[in-house]
Design a protein around this motif. Structure first.
Motif, PDB file in Angstrom:
ATOM      1  N   LEU A  98       8.713 -32.957  93.153  1.00 18.97           N
ATOM      2  CA  LEU A  98       8.497 -31.522  93.377  1.00 18.97           C
ATOM      3  C   LEU A  98       9.834 -30.820  93.627  1.00 18.97           C
ATOM      4  CD1 LEU A  98       6.759 -29.015  93.823  1.00 18.97           C
ATOM      5  CD2 LEU A  98       6.443 -29.742  96.210  1.00 18.97           C
ATOM      6  N   ARG A  99      10.690 -31.439  94.406  1.00 23.45           N
ATOM      7  CA  ARG A  99      12.010 -30.842  94.640  1.00 23.45           C
ATOM      8  C   ARG A  99      12.794 -30.706  93.337  1.00 23.45           C
ATOM      9  NH1 ARG A  99      17.275 -32.180  95.401  1.00 23.45           N
ATOM     10  NH2 ARG A  99      18.456 -30.941  96.924  1.00 23.45           N
ATOM     11  N   GLN A 100      12.656 -31.689  92.445  1.00 19.86           N
ATOM     12  CA  GLN A 100      13.321 -31.608  91.139  1.00 19.86           C
ATOM     13  C   GLN A 100      12.835 -30.395  90.351  1.00 19.86           C
ATOM     14  OE1 GLN A 100      15.760 -33.102  89.687  1.00 19.86           O
ATOM     15  NE2 GLN A 100      15.385 -33.545  87.539  1.00 19.86           N
ATOM     16  N   VAL A 101      11.547 -30.115  90.427  1.00 19.27           N
ATOM     17  CA  VAL A 101      10.998 -28.941  89.751  1.00 19.27           C
ATOM     18  C   VAL A 101      11.576 -27.660  90.352  1.00 19.27           C
ATOM     19  CG1 VAL A 101       8.890 -27.607  89.344  1.00 19.27           C
ATOM     20  CG2 VAL A 101       8.890 -30.076  88.989  1.00 19.27           C
ATOM     21  N   VAL A 102      11.556 -27.549  91.672  1.00 16.70           N
ATOM     22  CA  VAL A 102      12.051 -26.340  92.340  1.00 16.70           C
ATOM     23  C   VAL A 102      13.550 -26.167  92.093  1.00 16.70           C
ATOM     24  CG1 VAL A 102      12.330 -25.186  94.562  1.00 16.70           C
ATOM     25  CG2 VAL A 102      10.239 -26.473  94.076  1.00 16.70           C
ATOM     26  N   LEU A 103      14.286 -27.247  92.196  1.00 13.18           N
ATOM     27  CA  LEU A 103      15.735 -27.212  91.980  1.00 13.18           C
ATOM     28  C   LEU A 103      16.073 -26.678  90.588  1.00 13.18           C
ATOM     29  CD1 LEU A 103      18.208 -30.055  92.851  1.00 13.18           C
ATOM     30  CD2 LEU A 103      18.181 -29.156  90.547  1.00 13.18           C
ATOM     31  N   ASN A 104      15.384 -27.176  89.578  1.00 12.67           N
ATOM     32  CA  ASN A 104      15.694 -26.756  88.213  1.00 12.67           C
ATOM     33  C   ASN A 104      15.125 -25.383  87.889  1.00 12.67           C
ATOM     34  OD1 ASN A 104      17.183 -28.906  86.498  1.00 12.67           O
ATOM     35  ND2 ASN A 104      15.795 -30.075  87.793  1.00 12.67           N
ATOM     36  N   LEU A 105      14.030 -24.995  88.539  1.00 12.56           N
ATOM     37  CA  LEU A 105      13.544 -23.626  88.373  1.00 12.56           C
ATOM     38  C   LEU A 105      14.543 -22.642  88.964  1.00 12.56           C
ATOM     39  CD1 LEU A 105      11.094 -22.036  87.285  1.00 12.56           C
ATOM     40  CD2 LEU A 105      10.172 -22.082  89.618  1.00 12.56           C
ATOM     41  N   ASP A 106      15.153 -22.996  90.079  1.00 10.62           N
ATOM     42  CA  ASP A 106      16.203 -22.170  90.679  1.00 10.62           C
ATOM     43  C   ASP A 106      17.403 -22.037  89.732  1.00 10.62           C
ATOM     44  OD1 ASP A 106      17.569 -20.759  92.827  1.00 10.62           O
ATOM     45  OD2 ASP A 106      18.727 -22.593  93.128  1.00 10.62           O
TER      46      ASP A 106
END
Length: 274
Positions: free
Chosen positions: A62-70
């Protein structure tokens, strides 16, 4: 004097103007989604059972998703659409793996994910210790660069030996030893470990997308994102026609609509799944 950009190829001000004119509501949406995701990570961890499965799903994928969306929002904000494709690709890859872990046998899948990561750390530690087979193979491949790298290797060797002993003790624990042996049996004589999901019967991200019912997304979008990532499509860089080759601008908003839609949809799917 520093060079000025060649404006027909790189016009930062015009690209920024285009974003301001056409994409501000979408950028605000992306910021809201990133902000929501940043709060979701600690909230989900706090409310979870705090098992390895929860850590891998929430604190890693989930953090990978948020990080790359940022990162995607930052790049679109500067009209760097093609570079932003790499972030969307990373979002989708993490989203697929997260879905598959939560499809069933989640604790076991999380262990395989974790052991695969630990094995990579062990490989790099062994590459740092001069007398290991991994180090000899690694430095043989480096050619002249090996001489430049060797002083750094020597400085890290003592710490690497400590790390090797620590990791081997970890992999020798009852809950991980059979998984570690499974990776060895699948790897056989290959130079690199298989992806973490291969010992569990999934050959690729394509097969995972099929297993979680997201083949359409994979076939329609993922190939296009991969072409941009691997520089395998000349169409991102030049236009050929009428007996001439035309360079495409480095910053632009072409294809931004479907990228925004796909990034938002993939992120929301992941948020809802978690």
């Amino acid at each position: 004097m520093p060079d000025s950009p060649y404006k027909p190829l790189l016009h930062r001000e015009l690209a920024k103007f285009d974003v301001t004119k056409h994409c501000m509501p979408q950028l605000e949406l992306l910021k809201d989604l990133v902000n929501y995701g940043s709060n979701m990570i600690p909230a989900c961890l706090h409310s979870s059972e705090k098992q390895l499965r929860d850590i891998i799903v929430v604190a890693v994928l989930l953090r990978q998703v948020v990080l790359n969306l940022d990162s995607f929002e930052v790049l679109i904000g500067e009209s760097c659409t093609e570079s932003a494709m790499l972030q969307v690709r990373a979002i989708f890859e993490a989203s697929l793996q997260l879905d598959w872990i939560l499809e069933g046998d989640s604790p076991l899948k999380a262990k395989y994910y974790y052991v695969a990561s630990v094995r990579r750390k062990l490989l790099w530690a062994k590459r740092t210790v001069a007398e290991t087979e991994e180090s000899k193979k690694f430095f043989d491949q480096l050619g002249q660069f090996a001489e430049d790298l060797d002083p750094y290797r020597q400085r890290m060797e003592e710490e690497a030996m400590i790390q090797i002993r620590r990791i081997e003790r970890f992999l020798g624990k009852q809950e991980f030893t059979e998984i570690n042996k499974h990776f060895d049996s699948v790897k056989k004589s290959a130079p690199f470990d298989p992806f973490w999901y291969k010992p569990l019967g999934q050959k690729s991200l394509r097969s995972i997308s099929k297993a979680v019912g997201r083949s359409a997304e994979y076939e329609v979008f993922y190939g296009q994102l991969s072409q941009a990532s691997h520089a395998s499509d000349y169409g991102h860089h030049i236009e050929i026609g009428s007996g001439k080759v035309t360079l495409r601008e480095i910053r632009h908003l072409r294809q931004v609509k479907w990228l925004l839609q796909f990034a938002v949809c993939a992120s929301l799917k992941t948020y809802r799944k978690v």
